[in-house]
Motif scaffolding. Sequence first.
Motif, short mmCIF file in Angstrom:
data_model
loop_
_atom_site.label_atom_id
_atom_site.label_comp_id
_atom_site.label_asym_id
_atom_site.label_seq_id
_atom_site.Cartn_x
_atom_site.Cartn_y
_atom_site.Cartn_z
N LEU A 89 0.83 -1.20 0.00
CA LEU A 89 0.00 0.00 0.00
C LEU A 89 0.88 1.26 0.00
N ALA A 90 1.88 1.29 0.84
CA ALA A 90 2.79 2.44 0.90
C ALA A 90 3.55 2.61 -0.42
N GLY B 137 2.66 6.57 -6.79
CA GLY B 137 1.66 7.37 -7.48
C GLY B 137 1.83 8.86 -7.25
N VAL B 138 2.06 9.24 -6.00
CA VAL B 138 2.25 10.66 -5.67
C VAL B 138 3.52 11.20 -6.34
N VAL B 139 4.61 10.46 -6.26
CA VAL B 139 5.87 10.91 -6.88
C VAL B 139 5.71 11.01 -8.39
N MET B 140 5.09 10.01 -8.99
CA MET B 140 4.90 10.00 -10.44
C MET B 140 4.06 11.21 -10.88
N ASP B 141 2.95 11.45 -10.19
CA ASP B 141 2.08 12.57 -10.55
C ASP B 141 2.74 13.92 -10.30
N PRO C 199 2.95 9.37 -17.62
CA PRO C 199 3.22 9.13 -16.20
C PRO C 199 2.17 9.73 -15.26
N MET C 200 1.50 10.80 -15.69
CA MET C 200 0.45 11.36 -14.82
C MET C 200 -0.71 10.39 -14.69
N TYR C 201 -1.11 9.79 -15.78
CA TYR C 201 -2.20 8.80 -15.74
C TYR C 201 -1.74 7.56 -14.97
N LEU C 202 -0.50 7.16 -15.18
CA LEU C 202 0.04 6.01 -14.47
C LEU C 202 0.02 6.27 -12.96
N GLY C 203 0.38 7.48 -12.55
CA GLY C 203 0.33 7.84 -11.14
C GLY C 203 -1.08 7.72 -10.57
N LEU C 204 -2.07 8.15 -11.34
CA LEU C 204 -3.46 8.04 -10.88
C LEU C 204 -3.90 6.58 -10.79
N VAL C 205 -3.47 5.75 -11.72
CA VAL C 205 -3.78 4.31 -11.66
C VAL C 205 -3.16 3.70 -10.40
N LEU C 206 -1.92 4.09 -10.10
CA LEU C 206 -1.25 3.59 -8.90
C LEU C 206 -1.98 4.02 -7.63
#
Length: 159
Positions: free
Chosen positions: A48-49, A55-59, A96-103
């Motif tokens: 989870l972490a 996700g936060v770092v990617m976005d 990567p922004m969409y990937l961050g949201l998926v994460l």
Amino acid sequence: MSTVSKPGLLKRALPPPALAVLIGLLMWLLAEPSPDFAMASWLRYPLLALLCISGVVMDSTSVFTFLRRKTVLNPYAPHKASTLVLTGAFRYSRNPMYLGLVLLLSAWGLYLSAWWSVAGPIAFFLYIDRFLIPHEEAALKLVFGEPYLQYLKDVRRWL
């Protein structure tokens, strides 16, 4: 008719972060009647972490990269892009922004521990991958031409 010629529909669509929040709310509402999936806490919490931090770092890094390059963040107006961003996370993923949201949605689903919550990140991924990204890619091909075509060949859509 190409996807680029449908701006009216796209202007009325939710921005991806708002869509992710809406899907997250639906995941939460569906979690109560859904059967739980069991996962040992020694595995669940580190995973989870990892998902949440990734996700936060990617976005955040991707948004800051766009802001530094002074280009448009609005995915429904890719024709207004002023710069082709090829640095940072964009060297490894075109989205990567969409990937961050998926994460982040995946982390939320793991936190909820309900089988129906698994559908949230999948639904978001499918919408973005099948509806929004093709529109963006078609517009960016027109705006940036050959450099963008080369970028499409060099960098994967997701990872």
